[in-house]
Design an enzyme around this catalytic site. Structure first.
Site, PDB file in Angstrom:
ATOM      1  N   LYS A   1       0.847  -1.187  -0.056  1.00 55.68           N
ATOM      2  CA  LYS A   1      -0.050   0.034  -0.063  1.00 55.68           C
ATOM      3  C   LYS A   1       0.813   1.415  -0.015  1.00 55.68           C
ATOM      4  O   LYS A   1       2.075   1.188   0.072  1.00 55.68           O
ATOM      5  CB  LYS A   1      -0.828  -0.079   1.235  1.00 55.68           C
ATOM      6  CG  LYS A   1      -0.206   0.011   2.592  1.00 55.68           C
ATOM      7  CD  LYS A   1      -0.918  -0.621   3.781  1.00 55.68           C
ATOM      8  CE  LYS A   1      -0.366  -0.617   5.103  1.00 55.68           C
ATOM      9  NZ  LYS A   1      -1.243  -1.329   6.116  1.00 55.68           N
TER      10      LYS A   1
ATOM     11  N   ARG B   1     -11.242  -1.036  14.093  1.00 59.99           N
ATOM     12  CA  ARG B   1     -10.865   0.035  13.013  1.00 59.99           C
ATOM     13  C   ARG B   1     -11.627  -0.429  11.879  1.00 59.99           C
ATOM     14  O   ARG B   1     -12.608   0.242  11.465  1.00 59.99           O
ATOM     15  CB  ARG B   1      -9.266  -0.225  12.775  1.00 59.99           C
ATOM     16  CG  ARG B   1      -8.762   0.841  12.029  1.00 59.99           C
ATOM     17  CD  ARG B   1      -7.344   0.954  11.896  1.00 59.99           C
ATOM     18  NE  ARG B   1      -6.745  -0.273  11.213  1.00 59.99           N
ATOM     19  CZ  ARG B   1      -5.451  -0.437  10.411  1.00 59.99           C
ATOM     20  NH1 ARG B   1      -4.856   0.390  10.723  1.00 59.99           N
ATOM     21  NH2 ARG B   1      -5.113  -1.680  10.051  1.00 59.99           N
TER      22      ARG B   1
ATOM     23  N   TYR C   1      18.425  28.573  10.117  1.00 64.49           N
ATOM     24  CA  TYR C   1      17.127  29.492  10.610  1.00 64.49           C
ATOM     25  C   TYR C   1      16.970  29.378  11.966  1.00 64.49           C
ATOM     26  O   TYR C   1      17.082  28.277  12.709  1.00 64.49           O
ATOM     27  CB  TYR C   1      15.735  28.791   9.990  1.00 64.49           C
ATOM     28  CG  TYR C   1      15.812  29.086   8.394  1.00 64.49           C
ATOM     29  CD1 TYR C   1      15.377  30.449   7.954  1.00 64.49           C
ATOM     30  CD2 TYR C   1      15.626  28.116   7.545  1.00 64.49           C
ATOM     31  CE1 TYR C   1      15.300  30.683   6.528  1.00 64.49           C
ATOM     32  CE2 TYR C   1      15.345  28.328   6.234  1.00 64.49           C
ATOM     33  CZ  TYR C   1      15.291  29.482   5.655  1.00 64.49           C
ATOM     34  OH  TYR C   1      15.109  29.799   4.470  1.00 64.49           O
TER      35      TYR C   1
ATOM     36  N   MET D   1      14.492  23.549   3.954  1.00 61.14           N
ATOM     37  CA  MET D   1      13.736  22.696   3.036  1.00 61.14           C
ATOM     38  C   MET D   1      14.629  22.082   2.035  1.00 61.14           C
ATOM     39  O   MET D   1      14.431  20.877   1.812  1.00 61.14           O
ATOM     40  CB  MET D   1      12.730  23.648   2.198  1.00 61.14           C
ATOM     41  CG  MET D   1      11.866  22.989   0.962  1.00 61.14           C
ATOM     42  SD  MET D   1      10.936  24.195  -0.032  1.00 61.14           S
ATOM     43  CE  MET D   1       9.874  24.969   0.947  1.00 61.14           C
TER      44      MET D   1
HETATM   45  C1  LIG Z   1      -0.478  -2.245   6.626  1.00 59.88           C
HETATM   46  C2  LIG Z   1      -1.124  -3.399   6.784  1.00 59.88           C
HETATM   47  C3  LIG Z   1      -0.278  -4.594   7.063  1.00 59.88           C
HETATM   48  C4  LIG Z   1       1.229  -4.577   7.026  1.00 59.88           C
HETATM   49  O1  LIG Z   1       1.679  -4.155   8.231  1.00 59.88           O
HETATM   50  P1  LIG Z   1       3.251  -4.028   8.498  1.00 59.88           P
HETATM   51  O2  LIG Z   1       3.259  -3.946   9.876  1.00 59.88           O
HETATM   52  O3  LIG Z   1       3.907  -3.084   7.483  1.00 59.88           O
HETATM   53  O4  LIG Z   1       3.643  -5.500   8.153  1.00 59.88           O
HETATM   54  C5  LIG Z   1      -0.941  -5.869   7.167  1.00 59.88           C
HETATM   55  N1  LIG Z   1      -2.267  -5.876   7.377  1.00 59.88           N
HETATM   56  C6  LIG Z   1      -3.025  -4.807   7.360  1.00 59.88           C
HETATM   57  C7  LIG Z   1      -4.557  -4.847   7.547  1.00 59.88           C
HETATM   58  C8  LIG Z   1      -2.586  -3.561   7.006  1.00 59.88           C
HETATM   59  O5  LIG Z   1      -3.185  -2.376   7.166  1.00 59.88           O
END
Ligand SMILES: *Cc1c(COP(=O)(O)O)cnc(C)c1O
Length: 369
Positions: A44, A140, A262, A310
């Site tokens: 993702k 969730r 800065y 930046m």
């Molecule tokens: C992001 C996610 C994972 C992977 O998690 P990691 O901690 O990066 O291994 C697995 N299952 C779900 C539902 C997730 O949202």
């Protein structure tokens, strides 16, 4: 007196170096940790910010046949990156009903998070494979306790639906001693018993390290593939796969009382050599690293002095031996967790915030299968 070195880079700009072979090795290591399970990969957020177009084919070459993303658009990118190779792609966040025909066409499998979605699927795309997410304590996403019991009591609700996987997600996998881990595992074990024959998936990277009781049939690692440490403070068998390599632009000597950057937030107490490096918060080197984070020249730590700008960072090279403009300063690598910690964040957030203007260099992966 300094000489400008010729560097093999197009301009004095930072590079993000992503080692695809290391990502493949981390995938193999995960498989070795859970030889009885199938290892999927979570890609993702553009492969944790690193580039799904490169990472998905590298993982497919390493044998991965199941991918997980959060959004439909990410699933499409993964499907394109696979270039015709067979793999299942699941979308955690579900779907709008109007998307279903397009998902079916693209072979993208939704994760069902509540019973109403099961009915929408039955009505609009009954032959589209799916996964069902059961919430076992994270509160969730996924079927809550009541919906879970309703489905267990009436499994006929799944008749004529092609459920390829059941899943749940650990809330505290990164805290091995947390009692919620065992509670979630027990709840999930009971759910699995109610749906025999459907592969079950519980563990993300941290969950996998909790041991075989947590592996079930399919693993869902993300962070571990990219060399993050799943449970900070606990040993991790995964290798860092991401480095920032930024050139020094200029070197100066501070006298006692001189300040940097800065806000003049760092004042030299004694003479210090400071290198100004071509990277900044536009590249994802968080402003919170000011006066706390560090880079490396070779093995030597070079602390960040003053605020991160930046496009520029000042690092203390007093102890780094001879350095010159053009020399690279490295960030991340094996320091990623420590750096994230110094900025009160986690490696996940750090990775997905890496900037878009890097020259991205992908160290080649091995072609395997
Ligand atoms: C992001 C996610 C994972 C992977 O998690 P990691 O901690 O990066 O291994 C697995 N299952 C779900 C539902 C997730 O949202």
């Amino acid at each position: 007196m300094t000489t400008i070195r010729t560097e093999p880079r197009a301009e004095p700009a930072p590079r993000l170096i992503i080692d695809l072979a290391t990502i493949q090795n981390n995938y193999s290591r995960l498989r070795d940790l859970a030889p009885a399970a199938d290892a999927g990969a979570v890609v993702k957020a553009n492969g944790y910010g690193l580039g799904a177009a490169e990472i998905v084919p590298a993982l497919a070459d390493a044998g991965c046949r199941t991918f997980y993303v959060a959004h439909t658009s990410e699933a499409r990118e993964a499907r394109d990156a696979l270039a015709g190779r067979a793999a299942d792609i699941y979308v955690f966040n579900g779907f709008w009903p109007s998307e279903l025909p397009a998902l079916r066409k693209a072979g993208i499998f939704p994760v069902i998070n509540e019973l109403a979605q099961l009915e929408q699927l039955r009505e609009l795309a009954p032959d589209l494979p799916c996964a069902i997410h059961f919430d076992t304590g994270m509160n969730r996403l996924g079927l809550g306790a009541e919906e879970t019991e309703a489905l267990i009591a009436d499994p006929a609700r799944l008749d004529a639906i092609d459920v390829r996987q059941i899943m749940s997600h650990l809330a505290c996998g990164d805290m091995p001693d947390h009692p919620l881990n065992a509670r979630q595992r027990e709840r999930f074990t009971r759910i699995r018993a109610a749906f025999p024959g459907i592969p079950a998936s519980l563990s993300n990277s941290a969950g996998i390290l909790l041991g075989p009781d947590y592996h079930f049939d399919v693993l869902r690692p993300g962070l571990a593939l990219f060399g993050g440490v799943p449970a900070p403070g606990h040993p991790s068998p995964f290798e860092p796969a991401v480095t920032i390599d930024a050139p020094i632009l200029q070197i100066r000597t501070l006298r006692p009382g001189d300040t940097i950057g800065y806000g003049a937030t760092y004042t030299a107490g004694e003479a210090r050599r400071v290198a100004t490096v071509a990277a900044g918060y536009a590249d994802g080197l968080l402003r919170a690293f000011g006066n706390g984070g560090y880079g490396r020249i070779g093995e030597t730590r070079v602390p960040i002095l003053g605020r991160v700008s930046m496009d520029l960072i000042g690092v203390d090279v007093t102890e780094a031996g001879p350095v010159a403009p053009g020399d690279p300063v490295c960030f991340l690598g094996g320091d990623i967790e420590d750096m994230a910690d110094s900025a009160a964040t986690i490696s996940y957030e750090f990775l997905v915030r890496l900037g878009l203007r890097f020259h991205r260099i992908y160290k080649p992966a091995a072609k395997r299968r």
